[in-house]
Design an enzyme around this catalytic site. Structure first.
Site, short mmCIF file in Angstrom:
data_model
loop_
_atom_site.label_atom_id
_atom_site.label_comp_id
_atom_site.label_asym_id
_atom_site.label_seq_id
_atom_site.Cartn_x
_atom_site.Cartn_y
_atom_site.Cartn_z
N LEU A 122 0.82 -1.20 0.00
CA LEU A 122 0.00 0.00 0.00
C LEU A 122 0.86 1.26 0.00
CD1 LEU A 122 -1.73 -2.34 1.42
CD2 LEU A 122 -3.00 -0.50 2.49
N GLU A 124 3.51 4.28 -0.16
CA GLU A 124 4.46 4.77 -1.15
C GLU A 124 5.41 5.78 -0.51
OE1 GLU A 124 2.56 6.08 -4.70
OE2 GLU A 124 1.66 4.12 -5.09
N ILE A 154 7.26 -2.58 2.86
CA ILE A 154 6.47 -3.77 2.57
C ILE A 154 7.10 -4.98 3.28
CG2 ILE A 154 5.41 -5.17 0.79
CD1 ILE A 154 4.68 -2.10 0.85
N GLY A 339 18.71 -0.22 35.56
CA GLY A 339 19.81 -0.30 34.60
C GLY A 339 19.75 -1.54 33.73
N GLU A 362 0.21 0.15 9.82
CA GLU A 362 -1.20 -0.13 9.46
C GLU A 362 -2.08 1.11 9.62
OE1 GLU A 362 -2.59 -3.88 7.91
OE2 GLU A 362 -0.70 -3.22 8.73
N THR A 364 -1.13 5.27 10.76
CA THR A 364 -0.63 5.86 12.01
C THR A 364 -1.77 6.11 12.99
OG1 THR A 364 -0.93 8.14 11.27
CG2 THR A 364 1.16 7.06 10.68
#
Length: 384
Positions: A122, A124, A154, A339, A362, A364
């Site tokens: 999905l 880009e 991806i 620590g 998936e 934001t």
């Protein structure tokens, strides 16, 4: 909704797999950023890649509450393992809901066994969560589509031989989403997985850039029968994706909480276990309460999905709350460990590195809030 006896056995099998096979090796594999080949093979044998695929294509789909608990268990052991089956399940659901019978017969039986791995593409480079702004285009040329464009982030791209590619088959359509389709793309000439992206966490499983340069696929690669339906199809698929991400976040939160609770009983300061110090005890109380609430949201949304009701808001709520909770619990687990929480010899630093992925992945959480707000207004509030 109670699980069936068979589903309870599946969840327990995955729980035992995590305890006996994942936990002993996860630290070494994760720090070396090594692909977990043997663990993935065991997941195939257990049937994890076919959990969403019913007969006659697979061995029988489980309920969504069972599925999210399996994903939670995997993420409790190593979030990357849950990520390895996330996109695969979304593609399974897309095929079942929208695919032609020929497409189902061609892909689903091999996907059920894990022989064929699938992922979705999905995002880009310039678009992020704005899916309608995508620039990847598939133009019709006779009996083929010719694809040009790029995708990024991806997951499992190198090891998946089937990609559900979201692209524009009509770049001039108005509104823009009317021109979006999903193509089922196999590894063809012109399709290149260019590089693996370096990451803070989510190690072992690759996240890649994809490039398409005059890549040709047959017209039969179109998901379903009609162009222009890809946006609505993927939005339904993302309900599953967001439930899966919420389950991953819940698993990471649970692992961090369990480690912190155990350590707080073993570690002593000023003559008593540190959980008895009010500052630590209060922190544990808040962690446990938030984890319980996140899991309740997750299971409620999963039940609504199975009831066949629209659950984009509920899946968004579960994803939003579970991911923010996982981040907070992971940070608090570091605090409880002091620590040692900052040491790579303990697992809590890994939870802290893995948790942010669910906040940005998936869609934001800022996008989730937009979706939730719009649905609250459209529905006139909460139906509770």
């Amino acid at each position: 909704m109670a699980l069936t006896a068979e589903e309870e056995t599946i969840v327990k099998t995955v729980h035992d797999f995590v305890e006996k096979q994942v936990k002993p090796v996860v630290r070494e594999l994760e720090h070396a950023n090594t692909y977990p080949e043997e663990l993935i093979e065991t997941m195939k044998e257990i049937g994890i890649f076919g959990l969403a695929i019913p007969e006659p294509y697979g061995f029988g789909a489980v309920s969504m509450p069972c599925y999210v608990q399996v994903a939670e268990e995997l993420a409790r052991g190593w979030m990357s393992l849950a990520g390895a089956m996330g996109g695969h399940t979304v593609v399974s659901k897309l095929l079942l809901l929208f695919g032609t019978e020929e497409q189902k017969q061609k892909y689903l039986p091999r996907m059920a066994t894990g022989e064929l791995r699938a992922t979705m593409a999905l995002t880009e480079p310039g678009g992020g969560s704005d899916l309608q702004a995508m620039r990847t285009v598939a133009r019709r040329d006779g009996d083929d589509y010719v694809i040009n464009g790029s995708k990024t982030w991806i997951s499992n791209a190198r090891r998946s031989d089937l990609v559900a590619l979201m692209c524009k088959t009509d770049p001039d359509a108005q509104p823009a989403h009317k021109g979006v389709s999903i193509l089922l793309v196999e590894k063809v000439p012109g399709f290149d997985v260019s590089r693996d992206l370096p990451k803070l966490g989510y190690k072992g499983v690759e996240s890649c850039e994809l490039n398409f340069t005059d890549a040709r696929v047959p017209v039969s690669s179109l998901l379903g029968d009609d162009e222009g339906r890809g946006f609505a199809q993927m939005m339904k698929g993302l309900e599953v994706g967001r439930l899966q991400v919420a389950a991953r976040a819940t698993g990471v939160a649970r692992a961090a909480f369990e480690d912190a609770l155990r350590y707080s009983q073993e570690r002593e300061s000023f003559g008593k276990p540190i959980w008895q110090h009010q500052s630590v005890g209060n922190m544990l109380a808040d962690m446990g309460t938030k984890l319980y609430a996140a899991r309740s949201l997750l299971l409620s949304a999963a039940e609504k999905f199975d009831a066949g009701q629209r659950c984009d808001m509920e899946a968004g709520m579960a994803k939003l709350f579970a991911s923010e909770t996982a981040m907070q619990i992971a940070l608090d687990a570091v605090r409880v460990h002091g620590g040692y929480g900052y040491s790579t010899e303990y697992d809590v630093e890994r939870y802290f590195r893995d948790a942010p992925l669910m906040i940005v992945g998936e869609g934001t959480n800022e996008i989730q809030r937009n979706v939730i707000a719009k649905q609250l207004v459209a529905r006139g509030g909460l139906d509770i």
